[in-house]
Each structure stands twice: as structure tokens, then as C-alpha cells.
Design an enzyme around this catalytic site. Structure first.
Site, PDB file in Angstrom:
ATOM      1  N   TYR A  33       0.730  -0.855  -0.483  1.00 28.77           N
ATOM      2  CA  TYR A  33       0.066   0.141   0.118  1.00 28.77           C
ATOM      3  C   TYR A  33       0.948   1.616  -0.375  1.00 28.77           C
ATOM      4  O   TYR A  33       2.063   1.396   0.264  1.00 28.77           O
ATOM      5  CB  TYR A  33      -1.174   0.019   1.039  1.00 28.77           C
ATOM      6  CG  TYR A  33      -0.481   0.298   2.337  1.00 28.77           C
ATOM      7  CD1 TYR A  33       0.333  -0.824   3.135  1.00 28.77           C
ATOM      8  CD2 TYR A  33      -0.685   1.445   3.037  1.00 28.77           C
ATOM      9  CE1 TYR A  33       0.833  -0.196   4.311  1.00 28.77           C
ATOM     10  CE2 TYR A  33       0.054   1.851   4.514  1.00 28.77           C
ATOM     11  CZ  TYR A  33       1.096   0.592   5.115  1.00 28.77           C
ATOM     12  OH  TYR A  33       1.287   1.440   6.041  1.00 28.77           O
ATOM     13  N   LYS A 150       6.645  -2.123   1.866  1.00 26.37           N
ATOM     14  CA  LYS A 150       4.915  -1.718   2.302  1.00 26.37           C
ATOM     15  C   LYS A 150       3.924  -2.553   2.087  1.00 26.37           C
ATOM     16  O   LYS A 150       3.388  -1.820   1.594  1.00 26.37           O
ATOM     17  CB  LYS A 150       4.854  -0.034   1.804  1.00 26.37           C
ATOM     18  CG  LYS A 150       4.297   0.630   2.882  1.00 26.37           C
ATOM     19  CD  LYS A 150       4.222   2.208   2.873  1.00 26.37           C
ATOM     20  CE  LYS A 150       3.138   3.438   3.102  1.00 26.37           C
ATOM     21  NZ  LYS A 150       3.455   3.018   4.485  1.00 26.37           N
ATOM     22  N   GLU A 183      12.055   2.416  14.193  1.00 30.82           N
ATOM     23  CA  GLU A 183      11.146   3.528  13.591  1.00 30.82           C
ATOM     24  C   GLU A 183       9.907   3.301  14.504  1.00 30.82           C
ATOM     25  O   GLU A 183       9.949   2.716  14.706  1.00 30.82           O
ATOM     26  CB  GLU A 183      10.773   3.354  11.449  1.00 30.82           C
ATOM     27  CG  GLU A 183      10.190   2.080  11.594  1.00 30.82           C
ATOM     28  CD  GLU A 183       9.771   1.284  10.292  1.00 30.82           C
ATOM     29  OE1 GLU A 183       9.966   2.630   9.649  1.00 30.82           O
ATOM     30  OE2 GLU A 183       9.864  -0.064  10.012  1.00 30.82           O
ATOM     31  N   LEU A 208      11.133   1.303   6.705  1.00 24.58           N
ATOM     32  CA  LEU A 208      10.440   1.967   5.521  1.00 24.58           C
ATOM     33  C   LEU A 208      11.471   2.843   5.450  1.00 24.58           C
ATOM     34  O   LEU A 208      11.821   4.097   6.244  1.00 24.58           O
ATOM     35  CB  LEU A 208       9.009   2.096   5.891  1.00 24.58           C
ATOM     36  CG  LEU A 208       8.883   2.433   4.411  1.00 24.58           C
ATOM     37  CD1 LEU A 208       8.191   1.007   3.668  1.00 24.58           C
ATOM     38  CD2 LEU A 208       7.015   3.165   4.784  1.00 24.58           C
TER      39      LEU A 208
HETATM   40  N1  PDD Z   1       3.313   5.352   7.125  1.00 17.29           N
HETATM   41  N2  PDD Z   1       7.992   3.602   8.833  1.00 17.29           N
HETATM   42  C1  PDD Z   1       6.267   2.794   8.358  1.00 17.29           C
HETATM   43  C2  PDD Z   1       6.046   1.919   9.423  1.00 17.29           C
HETATM   44  C3  PDD Z   1       5.014   3.337   8.300  1.00 17.29           C
HETATM   45  O1  PDD Z   1       4.442   2.561   8.154  1.00 17.29           O
HETATM   46  C4  PDD Z   1       5.706   4.904   7.494  1.00 17.29           C
HETATM   47  C5  PDD Z   1       3.879   5.374   6.972  1.00 17.29           C
HETATM   48  C6  PDD Z   1       6.017   5.496   7.393  1.00 17.29           C
HETATM   49  C7  PDD Z   1       6.825   6.778   7.105  1.00 17.29           C
HETATM   50  O2  PDD Z   1       6.593   6.667   5.655  1.00 17.29           O
HETATM   51  P1  PDD Z   1       6.288   7.743   4.914  1.00 17.29           P
HETATM   52  O3  PDD Z   1       6.952   9.181   5.249  1.00 17.29           O
HETATM   53  O4  PDD Z   1       6.566   7.446   3.163  1.00 17.29           O
HETATM   54  O5  PDD Z   1       4.734   7.531   4.942  1.00 17.29           O
HETATM   55  C8  PDD Z   1       7.220   4.701   8.260  1.00 17.29           C
HETATM   56  C9  PDD Z   1       1.438   5.327   6.770  1.00 17.29           C
HETATM   57  C10 PDD Z   1       1.550   6.623   6.504  1.00 17.29           C
HETATM   58  C11 PDD Z   1       0.386   4.957   7.502  1.00 17.29           C
HETATM   59  O6  PDD Z   1       0.537   3.404   7.534  1.00 17.29           O
HETATM   60  O7  PDD Z   1      -0.830   5.367   7.669  1.00 17.29           O
END
Ligand code: PDD
Length: 288
Positions: A33, A150, A183, A208
Site C-alpha cells: 500500500y 510497504k 522506526e 521503511l
Molecule cells: N505509514 N515507517 C512505517 C512503518 C510506516 O508505516 C510509515 C508510513 C513510515 C513513513 O513513511 P512516509 O513518510 O512515506 O509516510 C515509516 C503510513 C502513513 C500509514 O501506514 O498510515
């Protein structure tokens, strides 16, 4: 307003937005996703999100459901039909539907399942949260070893956030077996040390590669701030001058407490607040 969700080529009312019971996303978590911020009705950092989506698909050998311009149209149409001005758009692609079997390569190519939904999020709420900052709870990192992809396998993240909520925290920060922060449950973790250096874990299979993280690095370079990409321990984080997390939904969110330890003076840090302010001047804003 009734919400509309895109499922496999059709825009459906929320109650009719259904996926098959033998979808591999449902049975095996065999799906990936993306979440993209919507701001003033525009997509933020769409190119980087689409690049990461394509990478996630390729890593798992899931067929790309459609070409990038067609996906871009689906994202925009979903945002438009749901009248989202501020909020997010979510795109999920699973390997598709097949009678349950671990091996997926036996019966030829599969047709991926695509879902796209969009939701409004009041910007005033996000700003109010950023004004006071959030608490985070540390949790052992019990996820699989390919966190650079992801996937929708979000049960550990979901349970960690529940545990965080129990102590009044808004996010969980995962800690590896050596005591280093990996993270956040749905964000990347950052600290600023007493010498003003920004520290965040280097990219690899353990985290990620956040799009917000990548764009924030552009902001940091532009500002001439010092960036160090390396693992940091939970103890270092608790002793940091400032801490924050980044994600498409939180952008740059100050962290003011980790477990029982206040960060700095327990209020959002000055550099964190400045980075949050500068972010959208640097991020890509897609055409409507
Ligand atoms: N999550 N690390 C993890 C485990 C994440 O699920 C996310 C983002 C990030 C940050 O990635 P980005 O900057 O590309 O949003 C880091 C999204 C927002 C979610 O699962 O809703």
C-alpha cells in the site's frame, strides 16, 4: 457525505466496496500500500510515493495493476469524489484472488486487486497536536525482516499503537534486539542531539524508507543542518535535545516524551517546529 471507494475499476459506495474472501491480501497479508498526503486538494510527493509503490510490487513480484498515469487518475478521482481538501489518499494492491494455497505461482499470472480510498483530516487538529507534541512508547520490534517493503502486514504496528495508547502515547517506537530504535509503528524516528545534529536510522531492510523522511532530508540540506544517518539507542533518544517522527499523515510531529522521559524541556523543539513549517515549501505538489 457518503464515502466512495474505488475497487477494481469501479467507484462504489462505502457499504458496497467489497473484495473477494479468497483475496490473498485478506488471507496472507499478500498486499502492499501507499498513503499520500492531500493538501489543498493536491497530492504531496506523489512521484516518490508511486516510485516506492512500484518498488514494493517488484520486490514481491506482484504484477503492476496499471500504468502510472492510470493510477494517478484513480488517486485524483477518488480524492475528488470524496471531496477531500485536506487528508489522505490510500492505495492498496494485493496479488489477487485464488483458492487458498501458499504457493502462488502454480496457476499462471494473477490479476491484482486494487483499492483506493480517501479521507478528510482536519488540518486544525494536526496543527493543535504539533503545538503540544506527542508521547511515544518504546516496544520491542517484532516485525518481519523486510520492513523496506510497504506491506499491509500491520498487526505488530497495530498492537504496538494499542499498547502506546494504554499509557497515553500517540505512537510506538520500535527498538531492535541491540537496543537501537528502528522506526515508529507508522512513521520514521528522528532525534536532534545536544550539538544540533539530526540523527535518523540509515535505510535498509530494518525500516521503511519514508517519503517524508526523504523530502525532509532535502529540507535539512537546504537549511545547511547537519544530518547523520545511523542507528541511535533508546537511551540516546531519551537524552536528546529534540525528537520527532515523520510520515505522510504526521509530516513532522514533535515527540515530547518517550516512555517516562521528557525530551528536552518537555515541549516541542525549535528546530522540529521549523522543519515542520518548511516542509511543504520543498515537497512536490502534484497538479490536480
Ligand atoms: N505509514 N515507517 C512505517 C512503518 C510506516 O508505516 C510509515 C508510513 C513510515 C513513513 O513513511 P512516509 O513518510 O512515506 O509516510 C515509516 C503510513 C502513513 C500509514 O501506514 O498510515
Amino acid at each position: 457525505m457518503a464515502r466512495i471507494i474505488y475497487v477494481n475499476g469501479r467507484y462504489r459506495p462505502w457499504g458496497e466496496a467489497l473484495v473477494h474472501a479468497e483475496d490473498r491480501g485478506f488471507q496472507f497479508g499478500d498486499a502492499i500500500y501507499e498513503v499520500c498526503e492531500v493538501r489543498n486538494g493536491r497530492l504531496i510527493d506523489e512521484t516518490r510515493h508511486m516510485e516506492r509503490l512500484e518498488r514494493s510490487l517488484a520486490e514481491l513480484r506482484i504484477t503492476a495493476p496499471m500504468a502510472r498515469p492510470a493510477l494517478a487518475r484513480v488517486l485524483r478521482e477518488t480524492v475528488r469524489r470524496n471531496r477531500v481538501t485536506f487528508g489522505m489518499v490510500y492505495l492498496q494492491v494485493s496479488r489477487g484472488v485464488r483458492p487458498r494455497e501458499f504457493i502462488f505461482s502454480n496457476a499462471g499470472p494473477m490479476t491484482p486487486t486494487i483499492v483506493c480510498l480517501a479521507r478528510s483530516m482536519a488540518p486544525a487538529n494536526a496543527e493543535a497536536m504539533a503545538e503540544v507534541g506527542i508521547a511515544v512508547r518504546s516496544m520491542p520490534d517484532n516485525r518481519w525482516g523486510r520492513r523496506d517493503i510497504k506491506t499491509v502486514m500491520l498487526l505488530p504496528a497495530s498492537l504496538a499503537k494499542e499498547a502506546a495508547k494504554e499509557i497515553g502515547a500517540k505512537e510506538a517506537w520500535f527498538v531492535d534486539e541491540k537496543g537501537f530504535v528502528t522506526e515508529g509503528a507508522s512513521s520514521n524516528a528522528w532525534i536532534i542531539d545536544t550539538r544540533g545534529r539530526l540523527i535518523t536510522r540509515s535505510v535498509g531492510p530494518e525500516i521503511l524508507r519514508g517519503v517524508t523522511r526523504t523530502t525532509l532530508i532535502d529540507v535539512i540540506r537546504q537549511e545547511g543542518l547537519e544530518l547523520v544517518e545511523r542507528p541511535f539507542t533508546l537511551a540516546e533518544a531519551k537524552a536528546a535535545r529534540e525528537a520527532f517522527d515523520t510520515s505522510a499523515t504526521s509530516i513532522v510531529m514533535p515527540v515530547v516524551r518517550i516512555d517516562d522521559s521528557p525530551i528536552g524541556n518537555g515541549a516541542p523543539g525549535i528546530t522540529t517546529a521549523r522543519l515542520r513549517k518548511l516542509f511543504h515549501a520543498v515537497a512536490e505538489v502534484a497538479a490536480a
